[in-house]
Every structure is written in C-alpha cells, then in structure tokens.
Design a protein around this motif. Structure first.
Motif, PDB file in Angstrom:
ATOM      1  N   ASN A  61       0.844  -1.196   0.000  1.00  0.00           N
ATOM      2  CA  ASN A  61       0.000   0.000   0.000  1.00  0.00           C
ATOM      3  C   ASN A  61       0.883   1.251   0.000  1.00  0.00           C
ATOM      4  N   HIS A  62       0.856   2.031  -1.088  1.00  0.00           N
ATOM      5  CA  HIS A  62       1.651   3.254  -1.159  1.00  0.00           C
ATOM      6  C   HIS A  62       0.996   4.269  -2.086  1.00  0.00           C
ATOM      7  N   GLU A  63       1.256   5.536  -1.808  1.00  0.00           N
ATOM      8  CA  GLU A  63       0.713   6.637  -2.599  1.00  0.00           C
ATOM      9  C   GLU A  63       1.785   7.407  -3.341  1.00  0.00           C
ATOM     10  N   LEU A  64       3.033   7.235  -2.928  1.00  0.00           N
ATOM     11  CA  LEU A  64       4.167   7.950  -3.512  1.00  0.00           C
ATOM     12  C   LEU A  64       5.341   7.003  -3.702  1.00  0.00           C
ATOM     13  N   LEU A  65       6.248   7.380  -4.598  1.00  0.00           N
ATOM     14  CA  LEU A  65       7.507   6.673  -4.791  1.00  0.00           C
ATOM     15  C   LEU A  65       8.658   7.638  -4.535  1.00  0.00           C
ATOM     16  N   CYS A  66       9.735   7.124  -3.956  1.00  0.00           N
ATOM     17  CA  CYS A  66      10.946   7.933  -3.784  1.00  0.00           C
ATOM     18  C   CYS A  66      12.161   7.047  -4.007  1.00  0.00           C
ATOM     19  N   GLY A  67      12.993   7.384  -4.993  1.00  0.00           N
ATOM     20  CA  GLY A  67      14.212   6.636  -5.257  1.00  0.00           C
ATOM     21  C   GLY A  67      15.365   7.173  -4.428  1.00  0.00           C
ATOM     22  N   VAL A  68      16.182   6.280  -3.882  1.00  0.00           N
ATOM     23  CA  VAL A  68      17.374   6.698  -3.143  1.00  0.00           C
ATOM     24  C   VAL A  68      18.364   7.279  -4.150  1.00  0.00           C
ATOM     25  N   PRO A  69      18.830   8.509  -3.935  1.00  0.00           N
ATOM     26  CA  PRO A  69      19.766   9.110  -4.901  1.00  0.00           C
ATOM     27  C   PRO A  69      21.125   8.408  -4.860  1.00  0.00           C
ATOM     28  N   LYS A  92      20.422  15.419  -2.247  1.00  0.00           N
ATOM     29  CA  LYS A  92      21.582  15.018  -1.450  1.00  0.00           C
ATOM     30  C   LYS A  92      21.808  15.992  -0.303  1.00  0.00           C
ATOM     31  N   GLU A  93      21.445  17.247  -0.538  1.00  0.00           N
ATOM     32  CA  GLU A  93      21.562  18.258   0.489  1.00  0.00           C
ATOM     33  C   GLU A  93      20.391  19.233   0.365  1.00  0.00           C
ATOM     34  N   ARG A 101      14.262  23.319   0.023  1.00  0.00           N
ATOM     35  CA  ARG A 101      13.699  22.002   0.303  1.00  0.00           C
ATOM     36  C   ARG A 101      14.755  20.898   0.283  1.00  0.00           C
ATOM     37  N   ILE A 102      14.507  19.858   1.068  1.00  0.00           N
ATOM     38  CA  ILE A 102      15.277  18.619   0.988  1.00  0.00           C
ATOM     39  C   ILE A 102      14.544  17.613   0.120  1.00  0.00           C
ATOM     40  N   SER A 125      22.387   3.697   3.380  1.00  0.00           N
ATOM     41  CA  SER A 125      21.923   4.688   2.405  1.00  0.00           C
ATOM     42  C   SER A 125      20.406   4.730   2.340  1.00  0.00           C
ATOM     43  N   LEU A 126      19.793   3.552   2.352  1.00  0.00           N
ATOM     44  CA  LEU A 126      18.337   3.495   2.294  1.00  0.00           C
ATOM     45  C   LEU A 126      17.730   4.095   3.560  1.00  0.00           C
ATOM     46  N   MET A 127      18.310   3.788   4.712  1.00  0.00           N
ATOM     47  CA  MET A 127      17.776   4.305   5.970  1.00  0.00           C
ATOM     48  C   MET A 127      17.929   5.806   6.056  1.00  0.00           C
ATOM     49  N   GLU A 128      18.963   6.362   5.460  1.00  0.00           N
ATOM     50  CA  GLU A 128      19.148   7.813   5.445  1.00  0.00           C
ATOM     51  C   GLU A 128      17.988   8.488   4.715  1.00  0.00           C
ATOM     52  N   THR A 129      17.590   7.902   3.578  1.00  0.00           N
ATOM     53  CA  THR A 129      16.446   8.434   2.835  1.00  0.00           C
ATOM     54  C   THR A 129      15.156   8.267   3.631  1.00  0.00           C
ATOM     55  N   VAL A 130      14.981   7.096   4.243  1.00  0.00           N
ATOM     56  CA  VAL A 130      13.783   6.843   5.060  1.00  0.00           C
ATOM     57  C   VAL A 130      13.680   7.876   6.187  1.00  0.00           C
TER      58      VAL A 130
END
Length: 215
Positions: A61-69, A92-93, A101-102, A125-130
């Motif tokens: 179940n998701h409404e958005l997608l976000c790719g790890v840079p 990234k910053e 915005r981030i 890396s994934l947890m940083e985005t999360v």
C-alpha cells in the motif's frame, strides 16, 4: 519483461556486475561490486528492472515513490510513469535558496511512500532516505530493491521498521550467473565466503552513520 535469468545475464553483460578486489564504501574491499547506474544507457534493461520492481510493489500500500539518490532515481521515475504513481525526490543536500527544500515534488503529511533502492548492503543509504522522508511527515514502512547483498542490511532495516522486497538476493544471482557460465565455481566460493565474513548489524549501521557525519 525479461525473465529473472535473462535479466541477470543482461545486467552482467552490461557491466552492472563487476568482479575483482574492489574498494567499496568507506574503504571496505569486496570481490563483487554492483554499478546499476549503467542501466540508464540500456533502456530495455532499465524497463525490465522497473517492471520487476513494480511487481514487488503491487501488494504494498503506497501513494508515492521515492528513489534513493542517485542510482535508483531513474528506476523510480520509470515506475512512476508505468504505474501512474506520483514520485518525489530527495536531494543530497537541502536547497540553500528559493524553496530550501530537501524533498522535491508534491506530497502531504501522513502519505504512504515506497522507497526504491538499487543495492542493500548495510542498509545505511536506504535508511538515510527513510529518515528524511519520515522527518517530513511521510509514512515509510516498505522498500523495493534490485539486489539484497545478503550481508545483513535487510535485517537492519527491518529492525528500523522497513520491510524490504528484492528482485535478486546475491546468493540467487550468483547461482543464475554460474549456471549461465558467466562466473566460475571458484568465484562463487570466494564471494560466498566474503558474504559470510562481512555481515552487518544495527550497531554497524549506527557506527557508519557517525563516521559519515564526522567527515
């Protein structure tokens, strides 16, 4: 959509799988390295990878997608177009002018966001985005990835509230490439021994984050 076996071989032939004594993140050495950035030059491979990720995401179940840079950004973009799912991007910053915005894109607090990643090793890396997504008020509980390196990162992420689904495990990918005659039994044994010796835990994840912050 290419089969898993066809996709594994195509990724290998495209140079996304590199063998040798290679320096990885924070000075670590590895006998196998994955550079999925090369798929941007291979549209059919990129499309097939995205389609397999979409299959994994279907029951989440998701409404958005976000790719790890940055490697996962084009994969998330293809998924967004194919499934008509809005995408947001993590910088990234933080932008130092205008919006400052981030996160780029349109979203609302408490929306469910699915994270897309190329490779999970330690999970850092994934947890940083999360963490960034959560700090902006988004709900993040799942991620889909191309490859789980079988080195403990998926368990670390689970301890931090993230369930991970992957197209390939490293062990499974090695089996496919070995059966296709792309890598030898000796190479498989070397890599499997490396996996066994280099396992990550939640403590390693926190230590790595402190090291990165101190740089």
């Amino acid at each position: 959509m290419l089969s898993l076996e066809e996709l594994a071989v195509r990724l290998f032939d495209a140079g996304a799988v590199r063998l040798g004594d290679i320096e990885a993140k924070i000075g670590r050495r590895t006998p196998i390295y994955f550079d999925l950035r090369v798929v941007v030059s291979h549209p059919q491979i990129m499309l097939s990878v995205a389609q397999h990720l979409e299959k994994l995401a279907k029951d989440i179940n998701h409404e958005l997608l976000c790719g790890v840079p940055y490697a996962a950004l084009p994969l998330a973009a293809v998924m967004s177009i194919n499934t008509n799912t809005p995408m947001i991007m993590k910088r990234k910053e933080t932008k130092m002018y205008a919006t400052k915005r981030i996160l780029e894109g349109i979203f609302e607090k408490n929306q469910k966001c699915l994270v897309v990643e190329d490779v999970v090793t330690s999970g850092g890396s994934l947890m940083e985005t999360v963490s960034t997504l959560r700090s902006e008020g988004l709900e993040v509980t799942h991620a889909v990835v191309v490859l789980d390196r079988d080195q403990g990162g998926v368990s670390v992420l689970k301890q931090n509230g993230i369930e991970v689904k992957s197209i390939f495990s490293l062990t499974g990918l090695l089996r496919i490439l070995n059966e296709a005659g792309k890598i030898s039994d000796e190479t498989v044994d070397i890599i499997l021994e490396h996996i066994k010796e280099c396992q990550f835990s939640n403590l390693d994840f926190m230590k790595d984050n402190l090291e990165i912050m101190s740089l």
